[in-house]
Design an enzyme around this catalytic site. Sequence first.
Site, PDB file in Angstrom:
ATOM      1  N   ASP A 147     -47.560 -34.198 -35.386  1.00 13.50           N
ATOM      2  CA  ASP A 147     -48.490 -35.319 -35.339  1.00 13.50           C
ATOM      3  C   ASP A 147     -48.621 -35.966 -36.717  1.00 13.50           C
ATOM      4  O   ASP A 147     -47.706 -35.872 -37.544  1.00 13.50           O
ATOM      5  CB  ASP A 147     -49.849 -34.854 -34.815  1.00 13.50           C
ATOM      6  CG  ASP A 147     -50.518 -35.893 -33.935  1.00 13.50           C
ATOM      7  OD1 ASP A 147     -50.994 -36.897 -34.501  1.00 13.50           O
ATOM      8  OD2 ASP A 147     -50.557 -35.713 -32.715  1.00 13.50           O
ATOM      9  N   HIS A 215     -55.421 -39.300 -36.014  1.00 15.56           N
ATOM     10  CA  HIS A 215     -54.853 -38.900 -34.730  1.00 15.56           C
ATOM     11  C   HIS A 215     -54.607 -37.397 -34.658  1.00 15.56           C
ATOM     12  O   HIS A 215     -55.032 -36.717 -33.716  1.00 15.56           O
ATOM     13  CB  HIS A 215     -53.547 -39.669 -34.497  1.00 15.56           C
ATOM     14  CG  HIS A 215     -52.968 -39.523 -33.134  1.00 15.56           C
ATOM     15  ND1 HIS A 215     -52.171 -38.461 -32.767  1.00 15.56           N
ATOM     16  CD2 HIS A 215     -53.051 -40.318 -32.039  1.00 15.56           C
ATOM     17  CE1 HIS A 215     -51.791 -38.609 -31.512  1.00 15.56           C
ATOM     18  NE2 HIS A 215     -52.308 -39.725 -31.044  1.00 15.56           N
ATOM     19  N   SER A 550     -52.603 -39.340 -25.506  1.00 20.96           N
ATOM     20  CA  SER A 550     -52.639 -38.485 -26.694  1.00 20.96           C
ATOM     21  C   SER A 550     -53.767 -37.475 -26.601  1.00 20.96           C
ATOM     22  O   SER A 550     -53.652 -36.345 -27.092  1.00 20.96           O
ATOM     23  CB  SER A 550     -52.836 -39.335 -27.961  1.00 20.96           C
ATOM     24  OG  SER A 550     -51.637 -39.910 -28.388  1.00 20.96           O
TER      25      SER A 550
END
EC number: 3.4.21.-
Length: 780
Positions: A147, A215, A550
């Site tokens: 990620d 994220h 996600s």
Amino acid sequence: MMRCLTITIMFFMFFFLSVIQKCKSETSKSGDYIIYMGAASSDGSTDNDHVELLSSLLQRSGKTPMHRYKHGFSGFAAHLSEDEAHLIAKQPGVLSVFPDQMLQLHTTRSWDFLVQESYQRDTYFTEMNYEQESEMHEGDTIIGFLDSGIWPEAQSFNDRHMGPVPEKWKGTCMRGKKTQPDSFRCNRKLIGARYYNSSFFLDPDYETPRDFLGHGTHVASIAAGQIIANASYYGLASGIMRGGSPSSRIAMYRACSLLGCRGSSILAAFDDAIADGVDVISISMGLWPDNLLEDPLSIGSFHAVERGITVVCSVGNSGPSSQSVFNAAPWMITVAASTIDRGFESNILLGGDENRLIEGFGINIANIDKTQAYPLIHARSAKKIDANEEAARNCAPDTLDQTIVKGKIVVCDSDLDNQVIQWKSDEVKRLGGIGMVLVDDESMDLSFIDPSFLVTIIKPEDGIQIMSYINSTREPIATIMPTRSRTGHMLAPSIPSFSSRGPYLLTRSILKPDIAAPGVNILASWLVGDRNAAPEGKPPPLFNIESGTSMSCPHVSGIAARLKSRYPSWSPAAIRSAIMTTAVQMTNTGSHITTETGEKATPYDFGAGQVTIFGPSSPGLIYETNHMDYLNFLGYYGFTSDQIKKISNRIPQGFACPEQSNRGDISNINYPSISISNFNGKESRRVSRTVTNVASRLIGDEDTVYTVSIDAPEGLLVRVIPRRLHFRKIGDKLSYQVIFSSTTTILKDDAFGSITWSNGMYNVRSPFVVTSKDDNDSER
């Protein structure tokens, strides 16, 4: 023999270097390429010799490989001209050479909701406390995240009550090369971190595992964050926040930057994660499917699964279009998004009259008087003279008159394609509007709206009521009420429009997605001190609300980690089977799960259904998709025996691709779901499946009989042979056949149904789809 080999290598080196030199002198486009050479050799000899030879030859010609892959698979990445890439592709041992593309990220209450879903289904586990169940097994399970990095100081990653780092962990904690490298620290929770840079994106600020996007921090806390009391987003969605497997360890592999995620870095992260000893790999990104041998995620995940690592991927945010799924290779667990029962109410009061209250939803943290009434207009009445009326109704940029919008609440329609909500709200805000009311029956995602600006979303029928009020008075006014979060009253789950849909673009004979999990307005940890995420006039948040597949992916990653810790010997396929066959297809009100527009959801929307937490821990039976199934899949798909023998070093002696096979035969791999393509109705189609008894000895149901039930649509005949399976002991494997036939010549539409095996305690459900279309029928 040795002398002959040496002469061959010397000749090859001379030839290769001479061609490389020639390529330099000719005009040719250049770029970053990935050279994939299949499985890493078991003894570190022959295959790796090819890699070392090619990479050393490149170095002699001034080409330094960016990455070398040697642990889980063989290959490297380098900056090459097109001619050089074509030359290398022809060399022995090379399976594919392809451009280093950029992959994109697929960007609390969710776990409480899943617990409730499990309780509705699994009475055996209703007495078990969630935290106790978590702490029983998970401490040695490691989840690796590929990620954007991680913020180690976030509360979710503290190591309170964590034991020593598991001995199986072979990884490292890279601190980076910034001016203060010691600022990044791992602990007993965050046990490892790495970062990867490519020639495309070299920035000293990114030579660190630290997350600058949010994220990676968000998804890691969803899957494995510690239990945090009093978590909220400025008082909204407040409560206890936890990861799905709060006792699991975290290893972060930062392969993404502001521009995206380089394929070469993704493969490097896979290679390291395999060597480091992770149990689960969680990936919330994707690349549009084109060629399995040119997809870094398909390649890396194959070799990870081959070594017993479960790989969980997001399905993508390209819905609701058909054939929009990403990450659909059969060795992956592919996760769609769903909603939870928490809503963020932001109602509208018309004319100061409490009897004229319109239900809306939004997240508003605006620093204005929320009890005051403001003038209310429809965007149509603020249209510029030269603007298109339809565009103005939808609050498109440069279509509204600022003198009319300023100081008012503006009602905007949402019936144009490719219109992003944030564009509309930004335009109204730019023109001095007080707030926006959006008429939209599909938008559930609030994470992209500026919370410092008053925005609420209403249904079309309520939009009609507002227009009736506006037209009934000379000076319409409205108040957008303060946001409050409510749980338990919303119909859930449903499938949001952004979640990508099946069937799989490369073959209809595998059913994807596999499962759905919460992915709309999910609260999780964020970057500490991130002022860019702070609404106007507010301090930086410790937690943030995000949406996307996600967020769905790490929900399943956490559950996979729980299963791996409880059943260490289970394979990735067993874990996937347990998750899929125990899924639910009903909402919290007992109705069938729908899409965002209210249509009945199908397996193309949610796979086997909505994931549950406790159900997978006791599935009764599992479908063990073994390594031979995956090799056969490659053969059915069209790869040659020679290619497959390079891809895997676990090839049975005498292996050869099945003769006269085609992609339709993919339906026969031992998958927990069934997908039949090119069904003409004139002849029946037969597939076989094998199930393994994994019932609990504690309950005493080793010797048990399962009976099948079939749910099939009108016009499709489905028979199962035999209809009863008698297992004598745990570990027994029994097979059955499913025969599909039709009462009509051809199916007009895709036919969906299910097969369920039950022994009175366990219900083992497999969805199926039957279609007359084949792989050449594109719906895009």
